[in-house]
Write a protein that holds these residues in place. Structure first.
Motif, PDB file in Angstrom:
ATOM      1  N   ALA A  25       0.861  -1.186   0.000  1.00  0.00           N
ATOM      2  CA  ALA A  25       0.000   0.000   0.000  1.00  0.00           C
ATOM      3  C   ALA A  25       0.897   1.236   0.000  1.00  0.00           C
ATOM      4  O   ALA A  25       1.922   1.267   0.686  1.00  0.00           O
ATOM      5  CB  ALA A  25      -0.892   0.000   1.238  1.00  0.00           C
ATOM      6  N   VAL A  27       0.828   5.815  -0.924  1.00  0.00           N
ATOM      7  CA  VAL A  27       0.083   7.012  -1.299  1.00  0.00           C
ATOM      8  C   VAL A  27       0.986   7.861  -2.180  1.00  0.00           C
ATOM      9  O   VAL A  27       2.195   7.654  -2.222  1.00  0.00           O
ATOM     10  CB  VAL A  27      -0.396   7.829  -0.068  1.00  0.00           C
ATOM     11  N   ASN A  31      -1.610  13.452  -2.800  1.00  0.00           N
ATOM     12  CA  ASN A  31      -2.901  12.996  -2.259  1.00  0.00           C
ATOM     13  C   ASN A  31      -3.312  13.856  -1.069  1.00  0.00           C
ATOM     14  O   ASN A  31      -2.462  14.291  -0.291  1.00  0.00           O
ATOM     15  CB  ASN A  31      -2.824  11.549  -1.771  1.00  0.00           C
ATOM     16  N   HIS A  35      -7.221  11.193   2.562  1.00  0.00           N
ATOM     17  CA  HIS A  35      -7.124   9.939   1.799  1.00  0.00           C
ATOM     18  C   HIS A  35      -6.055   9.035   2.411  1.00  0.00           C
ATOM     19  O   HIS A  35      -6.280   7.827   2.591  1.00  0.00           O
ATOM     20  CB  HIS A  35      -6.809  10.262   0.332  1.00  0.00           C
ATOM     21  N   ILE A  39      -6.332   5.227   4.130  1.00  0.00           N
ATOM     22  CA  ILE A  39      -5.507   4.086   3.689  1.00  0.00           C
ATOM     23  C   ILE A  39      -4.742   3.493   4.860  1.00  0.00           C
ATOM     24  O   ILE A  39      -4.763   2.283   5.069  1.00  0.00           O
ATOM     25  CB  ILE A  39      -4.536   4.533   2.579  1.00  0.00           C
ATOM     26  N   LYS A  42      -6.977   1.535   7.184  1.00  0.00           N
ATOM     27  CA  LYS A  42      -7.469   0.264   6.636  1.00  0.00           C
ATOM     28  C   LYS A  42      -6.378  -0.801   6.505  1.00  0.00           C
ATOM     29  O   LYS A  42      -6.636  -1.969   6.752  1.00  0.00           O
ATOM     30  CB  LYS A  42      -8.123   0.494   5.267  1.00  0.00           C
ATOM     31  N   VAL A  43      -5.184  -0.427   6.078  1.00  0.00           N
ATOM     32  CA  VAL A  43      -4.147  -1.440   5.835  1.00  0.00           C
ATOM     33  C   VAL A  43      -3.423  -1.858   7.109  1.00  0.00           C
ATOM     34  O   VAL A  43      -2.745  -2.863   7.131  1.00  0.00           O
ATOM     35  CB  VAL A  43      -3.122  -0.993   4.770  1.00  0.00           C
TER      36      VAL A  43
END
Length: 156
Positions: A25, A27, A31, A35, A39, A42-43
């Motif tokens: 993962a 970015v 960004n 955002h 990320i 979630k990861v």
């Protein structure tokens, strides 16, 4: 310097050291920070690479860096995340390696202070991560196979 026989055993496993970029993962520097917050939440990684448009590693970003921007003296607010970009808070000084230019010893020394190292090619393009965990797994392999490997060579 590693002994030649230990270096050989580690090199047998070195192909598995790299977690490819396709499984990582990341970015992009431009960004929105909101955002990146989603990320990272979630990861469940503690830190992820930041890439530019050409897929070069330009920074690292952690949940701690983001939450620091959310904290005020009175409250926690997500409002700053809408105004800031990843490049506004990312870590820009970090170790990275190129497998062609970096010895096994250097990799190991760098992993003492880094949970992972971004791996780049000759053009600086992100290839994946070398993790301390993968190195420890390789060391475990050496510890458990050295005698068998050494005895086989000694008998010949």
């Amino acid at each position: 310097m590693f002994s030649p026989s230990i270096k050989h055993l580690i090199e047998e496993k070195s192909g598995s050291f790299l977690i490819p970029a396709s499984r990582i993962a990341f970015v992009q520097a431009d960004n929105p920070l909101y955002h990146a917050f989603l990320i990272l939440t979630k990861v469940k990684y503690s830190k992820i690479p930041v890439l530019d448009k050409e897929k070069r590693v330009v920074g690292l970003l952690s949940l701690e860096m983001i939450t620091d921007k959310m904290l005020t003296t009175d409250e926690i607010s997500t409002a700053p995340l809408d105004k800031l970009k990843v490049e506004d808070v990312m870590q820009t000084k970090f170790d990275k390696i190129n497998f062609v230019e970096t010895t096994l010893e250097t990799q190991l020394h760098l992993l003492i202070n880094n949970a992972f190292l971004p791996v780049v090619d000759d053009r600086g393009v992100f290839q994946g991560l070398l993790t301390r965990r993968e190195w420890i797994k390789a060391f475990n392999y050496v510890v458990h196979t050295y005698d068998k490997h050494y005895e086989t060579k000694r008998i010949k």
